[in-house]
Design an enzyme around this catalytic site. Structure first.
Site, PDB file in Angstrom:
ATOM      1  N   GLU D 106      39.216  46.863  37.084  1.00 54.29           N
ATOM      2  CA  GLU D 106      40.293  46.452  36.195  1.00 54.29           C
ATOM      3  C   GLU D 106      39.850  46.253  34.736  1.00 54.29           C
ATOM      4  O   GLU D 106      40.483  45.508  33.995  1.00 54.29           O
ATOM      5  CB  GLU D 106      40.927  45.166  36.718  1.00 54.29           C
ATOM      6  CG  GLU D 106      41.521  45.329  38.106  1.00 54.29           C
ATOM      7  CD  GLU D 106      42.381  44.150  38.476  1.00 54.29           C
ATOM      8  OE1 GLU D 106      43.605  44.318  38.594  1.00 54.29           O
ATOM      9  OE2 GLU D 106      41.823  43.039  38.636  1.00 54.29           O
ATOM     10  N   HIS D 125      40.344  37.372  32.792  1.00 51.39           N
ATOM     11  CA  HIS D 125      41.268  37.725  33.876  1.00 51.39           C
ATOM     12  C   HIS D 125      40.842  36.935  35.103  1.00 51.39           C
ATOM     13  O   HIS D 125      39.675  37.004  35.516  1.00 51.39           O
ATOM     14  CB  HIS D 125      41.228  39.220  34.182  1.00 51.39           C
ATOM     15  CG  HIS D 125      41.903  39.556  35.480  1.00 51.39           C
ATOM     16  ND1 HIS D 125      43.209  39.203  35.743  1.00 51.39           N
ATOM     17  CD2 HIS D 125      41.457  40.180  36.608  1.00 51.39           C
ATOM     18  CE1 HIS D 125      43.540  39.609  36.962  1.00 51.39           C
ATOM     19  NE2 HIS D 125      42.494  40.199  37.506  1.00 51.39           N
ATOM     20  N   HIS D 127      41.999  34.681  39.037  1.00 53.25           N
ATOM     21  CA  HIS D 127      42.885  34.443  40.189  1.00 53.25           C
ATOM     22  C   HIS D 127      42.868  32.962  40.540  1.00 53.25           C
ATOM     23  O   HIS D 127      42.869  32.599  41.713  1.00 53.25           O
ATOM     24  CB  HIS D 127      42.407  35.219  41.419  1.00 53.25           C
ATOM     25  CG  HIS D 127      42.074  36.652  41.208  1.00 53.25           C
ATOM     26  ND1 HIS D 127      41.249  37.339  42.056  1.00 53.25           N
ATOM     27  CD2 HIS D 127      42.465  37.536  40.267  1.00 53.25           C
ATOM     28  CE1 HIS D 127      41.134  38.604  41.645  1.00 53.25           C
ATOM     29  NE2 HIS D 127      41.853  38.745  40.554  1.00 53.25           N
ATOM     30  N   HIS D 195      48.926  38.002  41.835  1.00 51.10           N
ATOM     31  CA  HIS D 195      47.595  38.442  41.433  1.00 51.10           C
ATOM     32  C   HIS D 195      46.827  37.338  40.691  1.00 51.10           C
ATOM     33  O   HIS D 195      45.792  36.892  41.150  1.00 51.10           O
ATOM     34  CB  HIS D 195      47.767  39.691  40.561  1.00 51.10           C
ATOM     35  CG  HIS D 195      46.497  40.387  40.190  1.00 51.10           C
ATOM     36  ND1 HIS D 195      46.448  41.725  39.872  1.00 51.10           N
ATOM     37  CD2 HIS D 195      45.228  39.942  40.056  1.00 51.10           C
ATOM     38  CE1 HIS D 195      45.197  42.057  39.567  1.00 51.10           C
ATOM     39  NE2 HIS D 195      44.444  40.997  39.680  1.00 51.10           N
TER      40      HIS D 195
END
Lengths: 262, 262, 262, 262
Positions: D106, D125, D127, D195
Site C-alpha cells: 500500500e 497509515h 489499523h 480498514h
C-alpha cells in the site's frame, strides 16, 4: 487480567530447554522433525504472549511427513511449553510415545479435525476473552475489517448440548471431537458456546495469524456495535478477496521478535 | 490503571526476604509451617500480578494443623508481601504473635468465614475492577463459560446496609464478619455491594483460580451483554459439572512462573 | 494506548538525576526542601506509571514552610521529570527562580487553587482516559465504591465557555485559574469539560490516591452503567464515612515500589 | 491483544542495526539524509510502542531536500524496522534504490498523498483498534477533548467500494491512492472503511502525535457514548484553536524515552 508475559521469560524458557536427545529416544522420537517441534513451541509462546492463550487452550501441528500423526504439548500452559513437552499423537489422539497420562483432556479436538480435514495442518483451541462473548450471544461474529476477511460467515457455533446434552463442556472423547469437526465443516473457525473457539489453517503461521485477528475482529466488532449506529461489515466478496493474503508472515516475524526467539 | 508488576520485581522481593528464623522466635513462630507461608506469599504475588488484588485486598490460608488458626499478611499491599510479614491469627482474628497494630482492618472477613465454614482452607477478599460493577448493579453475575462453572447462582450480594446501616463499608468487627459469612452461606463466592467480593476454596491454588476466573467471567459477561443480543448462560447442571475440575493447577504453574518463583 | 513505563526506566531516571547543588544555587534554591522535591518527583513518576498522567498533565506541592510558594516541574512529561526540573512558583504562578519560559502553560491551575484553598497542599491536573468521558457527558460522576468515597457529589464540571467563551480550552492565565478554583469550591475534585480534571488534597500521597481512585471509580461506574440494570451508588453518608480513610499510604508504598524508588 | 513491546527490545534493535555505509552505496543512498532516516526509524518504533501500529501499518516522511521523494520502510512490522530497511521512493511510489519487491503493497497511499498535498511532510497509515470501529459505524468521529482539536469534522471516511467496487480493501495502485487522497482533501486525517485510517502532518513528530491522539479521542468518544447521556463535543471554534498547539514535542520526548532512544 491480561497475562503479562515478558519476552525475557520466554527467551529463557526457550533456550534453557533440555535437548530431546537427552531423553532415551524411542523409534518415534528419533523421527521427530525437530524444526517443526521448535516452530510449535514458538507458536505456543507467541499465542500466549499475544493473549490468545492463557493457562488453558492449545495449539497443534500435523506431521508433514505422516498425515496420520500430529504434535501437541502435554497438559500445561502454552507460555511455558518446551520441546521436551511435545507429544506425538495419532488421529485417535493416542500418544505414539511419551506419558499417556499427561495429555490435554481435549486433545480430541485436534485429532478429529485432522481426520476430517486433510487440508488442515495446524489447529488452535482457545478461550480468548474477546471471543467467548460471541460464543454465548445471539449477535453473530462477522468480519468488520480486512484483517479478518478469512472468516467465513456465519461463523458456526458449536452447541455441545445438541451433541451430548448437559456436560462439563469439555471435548473429552472422539465422539465430541467428531461433532465439533462436523460443526466446523470446511470453515476456518468455529465458536464453541460457553467455552471458546477452534481455528484451523494450512500452517502454524497462518493459524496463529487467524487466531489473533479473529480475536481482534471480535474486539473491534463489539466496539462498533457499542457506538450505537449502523455497522457496515465486509461484503462476502470483500472478505473472500482479503482472505487470500500473505499468510501473516509479517505478524509472525514481529511476534517471534517479541518473544525473543532467534 | 491496570497494575504492571514486573516478574523481576517479585523475584527480588521473593528471594531477598529475611528468613523467619532471623527474628527472635516466639513459640508460635517456631511452629510456623514455612512451606505454607511461602505458598501464601506466592499467592499474594500471583493475585497482584494477575490483577485480582491492587494495593488493597488480601488472601489468607487456614493452618492445616490447627483449624482454629489462619495466616494473613500484615497491613500492606499484596504485591510486596514477604514471609516476614505474615501474621498468625486465631478465629477471633486476634494475632497469636506479632504486632497487633499492623493487621488489616478487615481481617474479620477471614476469621468469621473460617469459623462458619470448616471446609474452607483459603479466603480472598478483593476489589477487582471487573467485579465491583456487578456488586452495584441489578444485573446478576452468572457463569457464561466453563472456567467459571464453580460459581453457584445467584451469586449472593452482601448489603452492609442491611447489617449495620450507613457505614464506612468496611468489615471492621466480628459482627460484620459474621453477617458477611452468613450471606456467603455454603457458596464459593459473594459480592459485597460498593466494595468488592470474597472468594473461598479448599486450598490456596483453588482460591486463586476461582478469584481470577470469577473476575474474568465478569468481564466476559459484561461484553456479552454489550453485544445487545440474547445471552446463553451455563445451565446449572453444566456449571455443576464444570465446577468439579482440576483445581487450577495448570494456571497456578503458569502464574508462579510469571512472578519468577522457583 | 495505555502508557507502558517500565520500573527500570524510572529507576534510571531517578538515580541518574543531577544533584540540585550542581547548578549555581540562587538564595531560593538554597532553601529547597530537598525531601519534598524528591517526593514531588516520585509523585510525577507514580502518576505516570499508574496511568493518571501521560505526556500531559502535572502535579504540584505547596511549600510547607511558605504557603505562598509551590513546586511544579517545568514543561515536560511527568514520567521523565527529575529534581533538576522542579521550579518554585509564587501564587501568581511566576517562577521565583529558574527559566521562566520553561513552565507549563497551565500552571495557573495550581497557583489559583493554592490561593483560594489554604487547606490544599497538593494539586493534580490530568487528562485520564476514564475521566474525560464524564467531563463531556450529562451522566454525573458518582462514587460507586468505597475507595472513591472522598468524592463529593455532584462532582462539579468546569465549563470554560461560561468563563471565557470559545477558547483553546487551556487555563492560560490567572483569571481562568480563578474561575476553575471557583468551580472547584471546597470540593476535592472537579472535572473540566472536554479536557480532564483537577484533584486536590492535603498531601502528595493523598492527591495521588485520590487521582488514581477517582479514575478507577469512573471506569467502574461506566461498566456498571453498561450492565444495563439499576445502579446503587454510595449513600452520601457512606461516602462521607469512607472518605475519612488512611491517606492511601498502602497504595503509595506499592506504587513507590513499582517505580523502583528507594 | 495489545502488543507489549519492551523498550529494551527496541533499544537493541535500534543500536544493533548495520550502518548504511556497510552496504554498497548507490548514488541515491549516498544522498540519504541519515538524521531523517533515524527519525523515521524512531517514529516506527514509537508508533508500535504506543499501539498505533501493530504488525501492519506504516509511517513515511517526505525528503525535505527533494519534494518528489519520500522514505518508507520495506515490507515489515514497524516495531522491528532499522535504518537499513528504509527505502527511498518517488511520487509514483517506485523505489529510487533498493529491492523493488520488498515494498509495502500500500505504498501508494504515501506517494499519492504527497503528490496531492504539498504541505504534507509525513504520513501514517494505521489499523488502530480504537479507530476501525468508527470506520464502519454511522456514528461520526468527532473531537471530544482538546488533545484532538486538530481533527476537522466531519472526519471523512474513504469508501473503497465507491472507487473500485468489491476489492480486497487494499490501496494496491496509484488510482486507489489518488481516490484516497481525494477523500482526504485538505484535512489532517481520514478513516478508511473496514480498514483503518490515514493521518498526515507537516512533520514526523506531529503526525505521530495526531495518530496517537486521534486514536485516544476515538476511545474516549466511545466511552462518552456508552455513558448513555448527551455528549458535548468541542465546538468547531474550540477545535480550531486547540489544533494550533505545540507540535506534540512533549509527547515525542516521552515516547522517545520509552523506546530507549538516545
Amino acid at each position: 487480567m491480561k497475562p503479562l508475559i515478558l519476552a525475557s521469560t520466554f527467551a529463557l524458557a526457550f533456550t534453557a530447554l533440555p535437548a530431546l536427545s537427552q531423553t532415551k529416544p524411542t523409534p518415534a522420537q528419533k523421527a521427530v522433525p525437530s524444526a517443526l517441534v521448535q516452530e510449535l513451541v514458538l507458536a505456543n509462546h507467541i499465542l500466549a504472549s499475544e493473549g490468545v492463550l492463557d493457562a488453558y487452550g492449545h495449539v497443534s501441528v500435523r506431521d508433514p511427513s505422516n498425515a496420520n500423526h500430529y504434535w501437541l504439548a502435554k497438559h500445561m500452559a502454552a507460555g511455558v511449553v518446551t520441546p521436551a513437552d511435545i507429544i506425538e499423537y495419532d488421529l485417535d489422539s493416542k500418544p505414539v510415545s511419551g506419558d499417556p497420562s499427561a495429555g490435554y483432556t481435549e486433545r480430541f479436538i485436534h485429532g478429529e479435525i485432522y481426520r476430517a480435514r486433510p487440508d488442515v495442518m495446524a489447529v488452535v483451541h482457545c478461550h480468548s476473552p474477546d471471543l467467548v462473548p460471541f460464543s454465548v450471544s445471539s449477535a453473530p461474529l462477522r468480519p468488520v475489517y480486512h484483517m479478518a476477511g478469512f472468516l467465513e460467515t456465519p461463523v458456526p457455533i458449536f452447541e455441545i448440548r445438541s451433541a451430548a446434552g448437559l456436560t462439563d463442556m469439555l471435548i473429552r472423547n472422539p465422539e465430541l471431537g467428531k461433532a465439533l469437526a462436523q460443526t466446523l465443516g470446511q470453515k476456518p473457525a468455529a465458536l464453541m458456546r460457553g467455552h471458546g473457539a477452534v481455528v484451523v489453517a494450512p500452517s502454524l503461521h497462518v493459524v496463529a495469524g487467524r487466531a489473533y485477528y479473529m480475536n481482534m475482529n471480535a474486539k473491534l466488532q463489539l466496539q462498533a456495535i457499542q457506538l450505537g449506529g449502523s455497522v457496515t461489515y465486509l461484503d462476502p466478496e470483500e472478505a473472500k478477496k482479503t482472505g487470500a493474503q500473505d499468510g501473516f508472515e509479517r505478524a509472525w516475524d514481529l511476534w517471534k521478535h517479541k518473544v525473543g526467539a532467534k
